[in-house]
Each structure stands twice: as C-alpha cells, then as structure tokens.
Design an enzyme around this catalytic site. Sequence first.
Site, PDB file in Angstrom:
ATOM      1  CB  ALA A 146      -2.455   7.241  -3.270  1.00  0.00           C
ATOM      2  CB  SER A 177      -0.929  -0.018   1.227  1.00  0.00           C
ATOM      3  OG  SER A 177      -1.923   0.974   1.097  1.00  0.00           O
ATOM      4  CG  ASN A 178      -0.440   4.627  -1.281  1.00  0.00           C
ATOM      5  OD1 ASN A 178      -1.166   5.315  -0.577  1.00  0.00           O
ATOM      6  ND2 ASN A 178      -0.884   4.038  -2.391  1.00  0.00           N
ATOM      7  CG  HIS A 179       3.308   6.647   3.629  1.00  0.00           C
ATOM      8  ND1 HIS A 179       3.395   5.834   4.730  1.00  0.00           N
ATOM      9  CD2 HIS A 179       4.521   6.591   3.025  1.00  0.00           C
ATOM     10  CE1 HIS A 179       4.603   5.317   4.794  1.00  0.00           C
ATOM     11  NE2 HIS A 179       5.311   5.758   3.774  1.00  0.00           N
ATOM     12  CB  SER A 180      -2.992   7.780   0.284  1.00  0.00           C
ATOM     13  OG  SER A 180      -4.231   8.440   0.247  1.00  0.00           O
TER      14      SER A 180
END
Length: 399
Positions: free
Chosen positions: A276, A208-211
């Site tokens: 994101a 995943s990502n930091h969004s």
Amino acid sequence: MLNGKKIVLGVTGSIAAYKSALLVRLLVKQGAEVRVVMTESAAQFITPLTLSVLSKNTVYTSYQAENSTWNNHVELGLWGDLMLIAPATANTISKMAYGLCDNFLMACYLSAKCPVVFAPAMDRDMFLHPSTQKNIATLEKYSNHLIAPEDGALASGLEGPGRMAEPEHIIKFINDFFLPNQSKLKNKTILINAGPTQEAIDPVRYLSNHSTGKMGYALAEVAAQRGAKVILVSGPTHLTTNNSNIEVIPVVSANEMANACFNHFEKADISILSAAVADYAPLEVSSQKIKKQESPLTIELKKNIDIASELGKRKKKNQLLIGFALETEQELTNAKIKIQQKNLDFIVLNSLNDGGAGFGTDTNKITILQHDGRQKVFELKSKLAVAHDILNEIELLLP
Ligand code: CTP
C-alpha cells in the site's frame, strides 16, 4: 494436492498411533496411495485391519504377513515417493539413527530410496533427553526430515513437547514438501512488495496507512515454498520471516520502495505489487519537530512515483506484473482502469465493503481480473489460502 503420490506410512508403538487412522484418511482423500507398515507394538495401539480398510491396501507388520515375501521391504522402499514414519517413537528413532534392523519397518526404512519424513511422539523428558536429541540430529544429517512434535498435554500427564504433530499439520508439511517439484514457480525469481510506506513530516511524525503487510508476506512464504527465489521489498511491519528463499529488503518511504523495486525488477520473472504505497508525501520534510500553533496547519503534499506504472512501462514480454487494487466504491470499474493504466497482467481486487477483507485481518476476499476482462471471484479465505489462489493464477499464465 497429493494426487498419485505413493506414500509408505510407518506406524510405531506410541499412543499417538490412534491418529494414524486420520492420517491415512487424509492422505487418501488428497489422492495419495498409501501402504502402511506397522511394528508389532503399534498393532497393540491400533489394529492393522483399521489401517488396511482406510488405506485400501494390505498392511505389513512382519516378513511373515500375508501376501508378504522376503523382499517386500526392498520393493516398498523403492515403490514410495515418500516414507513417512508417524508416530516415530524414541526407540524407532534410535534404531533409525544406528541402522538397527530388527523388524520389517526398519528393513523398509534402510532400503528406502525416497525422502523420509518422521514425526516423533513420546513423553516430554524422553524427547528432551540428549540421546534422543542426538539421534534426531543424526537423522537430519542423513537428510531425513523432522516434523517437530507439538507442545501440550501428554498421555503421561506431563505437559511439554512430545505430542506427535496433528495429522492436519503433517499433511500440510507433506504438501509443502512436494510443492516445489510440481510448481512452475520453482527457480523463478519473484519480486514482491508489501506493507505500508511511511512519508516523513518531521523527525517524529509521518503519513501512512493501515496496511500490515500480511498479504504480501503470505505470498512470499507460499512462493518460497513452491521453490521460487523471493525478493521481498517490505515497508515497515511487525512481520518477519526466516525462510532462506526469501530475501527481505526493508524500506520506509515510497521513494525507497520504488528504488528497491527498480533495482531488482530486471531479474524478476514475476513481480507482485501488494504494497500500500503512499500516493503522496510532504513536499518538504521539516528537519526539526513542528511545534504546535494556534492557526490551522497546512502540509503541502507532492505526488509520489507510481511504482506499478513505472514497472508496467519497463516490463518485457517474458515478465509478469501483478497488481492489487483496494477500492471502496465502483470496484470493478476502478480495477479495470488500473490494469490498463499500469500495464498489469492481472489485478487482485479487494473491496473494503467485504467483511473479513482488508487491513490487519488474517482473512481476505478477492476477485482476480485478467487483462483480457476475465474475472474470478473467490470466497473469504485465510491470507495464506488466498496467496495459493493468486500464485495458482500466476502459474496458469506461465508456459
Ligand atoms: N501502487 C504503486 N505505487 C503507488 C501507488 C500504488 O505501485 N504510488 C500500486 C499498488 O501497489 C497496487 C496498485 O498500484 O498494486 C493499485 O494501488 P491502489 O492504491 O489501489 O491504487 P492507486 O493507483 O494508488 O489509485 P487510487 O489510490 O486512486 O485508488
């Protein structure tokens, strides 16, 4: 924001009446024309002269006031675009609920054809008393709008609900109140995607990502305030909304987000792609937890569908498609390429090199790049204020 709006401000006898001065100043500063009506007890807390100077108008306290004739209350009631009663005491709220007309303010209230907003101010136990609560509920049934009192220290020394909402909050409420009628987004359907996506590796792990979704949720809130019907396709976030104009469709993976967006795109007048979306997902998802091993682990990734590009292909003439670009280098060049590749009407560029912009912050700093090359650089602002800027830009593109 309140340019040309006519506001009848009713001030009643509470210690919070001193805040009316700031309230009048803020209303006038925003371009509103304000006429103040005070009860006699309000005039013991703040002088009519103060409010007259600030509003640049005569203040009405009774039928006998200078320049006041017997039918002024009817004229005022018809003149206003909005009647705001702040502070509204328990006594005045009770009179409003029962239609008791024993002063000039009540005569104005009962003859007002415009929407009425009231901001109670009283001691905690008076506010919580079932009788006051019943009166407030009655007023809401009459379609009067409550600006709930705030929690905190009260003049009596008690703590709790009862403090009149701060003038800044009242101004925001009034702005929001007028917004839908002025906005070109009223009754438009807006599809917004927000947050990260999660791409499963095995039953316990994902990519995943930091969004955090804050920008997308702020856009949804502001669009809904402006009267739009919002479909919010949300990746996993901790955020919630209870706005009835926002339909939240929760999704987890990029694939699910793509399907939800494709399902709703056709009916959307405007689509804003703030999510994101993970560009890659594991080629295979292990059905069992992958066990630790001595040798390095390689996970093969496959490319996810690009939702924006696909919607760009499907876009019809009467639809707007807005994308975001998060860049760490060559920001403008990369963002310009994305506008063309994804057939966007404009792109909102965030650079991770700008302090206060990016993941998880409550602020953002954006540049809007139009399809035709025009660009606008904005200051660092709250994400809510940025949402207003983005939606203003969209409104400029609407007929
Ligand atoms: N986007 C999308 N689907 C993807 C990837 C991105 O719809 N699979 C959208 C984003 O929501 C955003 C825009 O495309 O509106 C640009 O996203 P960004 O991550 O900045 O760029 P990418 O196209 O993914 O390219 P890169 O990661 O190489 O910068």
